[in-house]
Design a protein around this motif. Sequence first.
Motif, PDB file in Angstrom:
ATOM      1  N   GLU A  18       9.407  67.390 -39.465  1.00 29.80           N
ATOM      2  CA  GLU A  18      10.202  67.266 -40.687  1.00 29.80           C
ATOM      3  C   GLU A  18      10.706  65.835 -40.878  1.00 29.80           C
ATOM      4  O   GLU A  18      10.743  65.320 -42.003  1.00 29.80           O
ATOM      5  CB  GLU A  18      11.384  68.241 -40.644  1.00 29.80           C
ATOM      6  CG  GLU A  18      12.259  68.243 -41.890  1.00 29.80           C
ATOM      7  CD  GLU A  18      11.509  68.640 -43.144  1.00 29.80           C
ATOM      8  OE1 GLU A  18      11.969  68.250 -44.233  1.00 29.80           O
ATOM      9  OE2 GLU A  18      10.471  69.321 -43.048  1.00 29.80           O
ATOM     10  N   VAL A  19      11.106  65.183 -39.801  1.00 36.97           N
ATOM     11  CA  VAL A  19      11.555  63.791 -39.900  1.00 36.97           C
ATOM     12  C   VAL A  19      10.422  62.904 -40.409  1.00 36.97           C
ATOM     13  O   VAL A  19      10.606  62.085 -41.317  1.00 36.97           O
ATOM     14  CB  VAL A  19      12.061  63.286 -38.532  1.00 36.97           C
ATOM     15  CG1 VAL A  19      12.329  61.787 -38.588  1.00 36.97           C
ATOM     16  CG2 VAL A  19      13.330  64.012 -38.134  1.00 36.97           C
ATOM     17  N   PHE A  20       9.240  63.079 -39.848  1.00 33.01           N
ATOM     18  CA  PHE A  20       8.102  62.270 -40.286  1.00 33.01           C
ATOM     19  C   PHE A  20       7.739  62.583 -41.744  1.00 33.01           C
ATOM     20  O   PHE A  20       7.388  61.674 -42.503  1.00 33.01           O
ATOM     21  CB  PHE A  20       6.898  62.521 -39.369  1.00 33.01           C
ATOM     22  CG  PHE A  20       6.927  61.720 -38.111  1.00 33.01           C
ATOM     23  CD1 PHE A  20       6.428  60.422 -38.071  1.00 33.01           C
ATOM     24  CD2 PHE A  20       7.484  62.239 -36.954  1.00 33.01           C
ATOM     25  CE1 PHE A  20       6.464  59.676 -36.909  1.00 33.01           C
ATOM     26  CE2 PHE A  20       7.525  61.500 -35.782  1.00 33.01           C
ATOM     27  CZ  PHE A  20       7.017  60.204 -35.757  1.00 33.01           C
ATOM     28  N   ARG A  21       7.805  63.849 -42.128  1.00 35.00           N
ATOM     29  CA  ARG A  21       7.497  64.201 -43.512  1.00 35.00           C
ATOM     30  C   ARG A  21       8.480  63.546 -44.471  1.00 35.00           C
ATOM     31  O   ARG A  21       8.093  63.023 -45.525  1.00 35.00           O
ATOM     32  CB  ARG A  21       7.559  65.724 -43.686  1.00 35.00           C
ATOM     33  CG  ARG A  21       7.123  66.204 -45.068  1.00 35.00           C
ATOM     34  CD  ARG A  21       7.649  67.597 -45.355  1.00 35.00           C
ATOM     35  NE  ARG A  21       9.113  67.631 -45.385  1.00 35.00           N
ATOM     36  CZ  ARG A  21       9.838  67.185 -46.406  1.00 35.00           C
ATOM     37  NH1 ARG A  21       9.262  66.666 -47.471  1.00 35.00           N
ATOM     38  NH2 ARG A  21      11.162  67.247 -46.360  1.00 35.00           N
ATOM     39  N   CYS A  22       9.741  63.517 -44.071  1.00 36.99           N
ATOM     40  CA  CYS A  22      10.776  62.929 -44.920  1.00 36.99           C
ATOM     41  C   CYS A  22      10.578  61.425 -45.079  1.00 36.99           C
ATOM     42  O   CYS A  22      10.664  60.890 -46.186  1.00 36.99           O
ATOM     43  CB  CYS A  22      12.145  63.235 -44.321  1.00 36.99           C
ATOM     44  SG  CYS A  22      13.527  62.378 -45.103  1.00 36.99           S
ATOM     45  N   LEU A  25      19.254  64.138 -44.163  1.00 40.22           N
ATOM     46  CA  LEU A  25      18.604  62.871 -43.803  1.00 40.22           C
ATOM     47  C   LEU A  25      18.142  62.058 -45.018  1.00 40.22           C
ATOM     48  O   LEU A  25      18.426  60.850 -45.091  1.00 40.22           O
ATOM     49  CB  LEU A  25      17.436  63.140 -42.855  1.00 40.22           C
ATOM     50  CG  LEU A  25      16.723  61.900 -42.297  1.00 40.22           C
ATOM     51  CD1 LEU A  25      17.709  60.985 -41.571  1.00 40.22           C
ATOM     52  CD2 LEU A  25      15.588  62.314 -41.360  1.00 40.22           C
ATOM     53  N   PRO A  26      17.457  62.648 -45.995  1.00 37.77           N
ATOM     54  CA  PRO A  26      17.053  61.838 -47.161  1.00 37.77           C
ATOM     55  C   PRO A  26      18.238  61.203 -47.880  1.00 37.77           C
ATOM     56  O   PRO A  26      18.184  60.037 -48.290  1.00 37.77           O
ATOM     57  CB  PRO A  26      16.315  62.844 -48.061  1.00 37.77           C
ATOM     58  CG  PRO A  26      15.873  63.934 -47.130  1.00 37.77           C
ATOM     59  CD  PRO A  26      16.953  64.030 -46.096  1.00 37.77           C
ATOM     60  N   ARG A  27      19.301  61.980 -48.042  1.00 37.54           N
ATOM     61  CA  ARG A  27      20.494  61.442 -48.714  1.00 37.54           C
ATOM     62  C   ARG A  27      21.136  60.330 -47.894  1.00 37.54           C
ATOM     63  O   ARG A  27      21.570  59.308 -48.455  1.00 37.54           O
ATOM     64  CB  ARG A  27      21.495  62.577 -48.939  1.00 37.54           C
ATOM     65  CG  ARG A  27      22.834  62.125 -49.516  1.00 37.54           C
ATOM     66  CD  ARG A  27      23.748  63.306 -49.777  1.00 37.54           C
ATOM     67  NE  ARG A  27      23.963  64.120 -48.595  1.00 37.54           N
ATOM     68  CZ  ARG A  27      24.839  63.823 -47.634  1.00 37.54           C
ATOM     69  NH1 ARG A  27      25.564  62.704 -47.710  1.00 37.54           N
ATOM     70  NH2 ARG A  27      24.992  64.614 -46.592  1.00 37.54           N
ATOM     71  N   LEU A  28      21.201  60.496 -46.565  1.00 36.57           N
ATOM     72  CA  LEU A  28      21.791  59.469 -45.707  1.00 36.57           C
ATOM     73  C   LEU A  28      20.996  58.177 -45.780  1.00 36.57           C
ATOM     74  O   LEU A  28      21.572  57.072 -45.816  1.00 36.57           O
ATOM     75  CB  LEU A  28      21.861  59.973 -44.263  1.00 36.57           C
ATOM     76  CG  LEU A  28      22.804  61.146 -43.984  1.00 36.57           C
ATOM     77  CD1 LEU A  28      22.647  61.608 -42.536  1.00 36.57           C
ATOM     78  CD2 LEU A  28      24.242  60.742 -44.265  1.00 36.57           C
ATOM     79  N   GLU A  70      11.300  52.199 -41.494  1.00 32.93           N
ATOM     80  CA  GLU A  70      10.521  52.202 -40.255  1.00 32.93           C
ATOM     81  C   GLU A  70      11.050  53.310 -39.346  1.00 32.93           C
ATOM     82  O   GLU A  70      12.259  53.437 -39.158  1.00 32.93           O
ATOM     83  CB  GLU A  70      10.663  50.853 -39.544  1.00 32.93           C
ATOM     84  CG  GLU A  70       9.849  50.714 -38.284  1.00 32.93           C
ATOM     85  CD  GLU A  70       8.374  50.501 -38.556  1.00 32.93           C
ATOM     86  OE1 GLU A  70       7.560  51.081 -37.821  1.00 32.93           O
ATOM     87  OE2 GLU A  70       8.053  49.773 -39.518  1.00 32.93           O
ATOM     88  N   ILE A  71      10.140  54.106 -38.796  1.00 35.71           N
ATOM     89  CA  ILE A  71      10.551  55.163 -37.886  1.00 35.71           C
ATOM     90  C   ILE A  71      10.040  54.849 -36.488  1.00 35.71           C
ATOM     91  O   ILE A  71       8.887  54.479 -36.307  1.00 35.71           O
ATOM     92  CB  ILE A  71      10.048  56.548 -38.354  1.00 35.71           C
ATOM     93  CG1 ILE A  71      10.577  57.647 -37.420  1.00 35.71           C
ATOM     94  CG2 ILE A  71       8.531  56.596 -38.469  1.00 35.71           C
ATOM     95  CD1 ILE A  71      10.379  59.044 -37.953  1.00 35.71           C
ATOM     96  N   ALA A 123       7.515  59.473 -47.267  1.00 37.02           N
ATOM     97  CA  ALA A 123       7.691  59.160 -48.683  1.00 37.02           C
ATOM     98  C   ALA A 123       8.571  57.944 -48.906  1.00 37.02           C
ATOM     99  O   ALA A 123       8.851  57.589 -50.058  1.00 37.02           O
ATOM    100  CB  ALA A 123       8.296  60.373 -49.399  1.00 37.02           C
ATOM    101  N   MET A 124       9.019  57.302 -47.824  1.00 39.51           N
ATOM    102  CA  MET A 124       9.891  56.116 -47.921  1.00 39.51           C
ATOM    103  C   MET A 124       9.264  54.962 -47.158  1.00 39.51           C
ATOM    104  O   MET A 124       9.605  54.706 -46.003  1.00 39.51           O
ATOM    105  CB  MET A 124      11.277  56.436 -47.362  1.00 39.51           C
ATOM    106  CG  MET A 124      11.950  57.623 -48.020  1.00 39.51           C
ATOM    107  SD  MET A 124      13.539  58.006 -47.234  1.00 39.51           S
ATOM    108  CE  MET A 124      14.085  59.398 -48.227  1.00 39.51           C
TER     109      MET A 124
END
Length: 501
Positions: free
Chosen positions: A254-258, A228-231, A266-267, A261-262
């Motif tokens: 894990e998605v929210f943690r990732c 996910l971070p790379r994508l 928007e999630i 930092a960005m």
Amino acid sequence: MTLQTETARLDAIHQAPWLLENQSSHYRRLYRLALLVGDGAMLLLAFALAYWLRFQVGITVSPEVTPVPQHYIRLVLILIPLWLPLFSLLRLYDFHYLLGGTAEYAQAFNATTSGMMIVILASFVDPSFRISRAWLLMSWLLSTGLICGNRFLLRRLAYAQWRRSRFLTPTLIVGTNQEAMALAAKLRESVNTGLAVLGFVSTDGDDEGSMRLSALDGLPVLGNMNALPRLIQNHHVGEIVVASTALSRDQLTEVFRCVTAMPQVEIRLSSGLYEILTTGMRVTRKGDVPLMSLNRLRLDPLESFLKAALDYTLIFFSLPVLVPLFAVVAVLIKLDSPGPVFYRRRVLGVGGKEFDAFKFRTMAVNGDEILARYPQLQAELQATHKLKYDPRVTRMGRWLRRTSLDELPQLINVLLGQMSLVGPRMISPEEADEYGRLKLNLLTVKPGLTGLWQVSGRSDLSYEERVRLDMQYIRNYSIWLDLQILFVQTIPVVLQGRGAY
């Protein structure tokens, strides 16, 4: 949007996602600037028009006030720089509230009202500060209307750019289950989201599991959760939509943690019931616990008011034609065949509440006996709920159905608040089970005299197609869609008599 157009658009996005992201950021800055300049211009116009109406036209509630142009010019030069930061504090330039739904207009109303309350408070605190009450009232009404109008027009311009695949935000959908596919289909179908769905992120924990799913509904599965971070970085992603039913608690964390930092990403978390319920949800707090509540109705109070206002206004202005028409049709029915003028059908309304829907009688009173002679037609009726060649229909009934005049008595149901001029088709309690879990959606809005299925082929459509169009109407409801169905689509369909039997 055709499949070829969609494929070409996705190819362009994947070839240059950085360009799409840059366009989106540039567009947001321009849009905020246009809103700010437009709001300032609308406030200036509102204050000037209010002054003209009060002191030139003479609309007033306090005739003793003497106009002092310099006083009002100074006041306007103070109010506009004061109101615009107030608008920003009240989040009128926040993209969480822009370009979707009626919340933006409600906030604009609250902002102009708050600004006017400051002026009124100042007049109480400082007795020397005198101002025309009529000017205040008209300034408030005009500023509210003009600012909402400015935002309405800018929203139309934004939608036009999105339809040309400009200024879209690159978006990933986390999940590959049924809910994720329903979310992707809806986001790709609608031209008013501003999102370019690039593909899915699989919840499988290993690369081999992700590779088994190369594509879903024409969109690629770009990788798994580990990637996910790379994508996000490689595709310049601006938004992530999470299909909550596809993830475990740990995966969601894990998605929210990732993404934490960005800050540029928007999630958004789906309700978990998107493909089942259309009513939306609201978040409330009980103690320190945020809880989501399902809305029982699809339309919010403003949408319900506008829809009812449209219904009653059109019926009121149609009464001079409707009353004589009702009388003539009633006489013709009585002359054609014995029996009552009206037929009552037991149907379901909002919330599953049953009521009697009125129609002009189009069948013989001994219709069941007549149909019993045709077992094949009985089976067809059971399967489709319609018969193209129905031996029970009278001569007058065939004409009424062909012209759709048999539906006119349902205007009584509209006046009683049980139906609307536009809505999904009404169904009987027995028929409701055939909608399955989609029945929950159908009962969140009033049934209509006309609707998408009626103007898209009426009885020529399959039962599944009728259900799909009903769901499409409910999900995409707006007052503009009602106006389009009523005045652009219904009239030609009725005149042609297509699918009416």
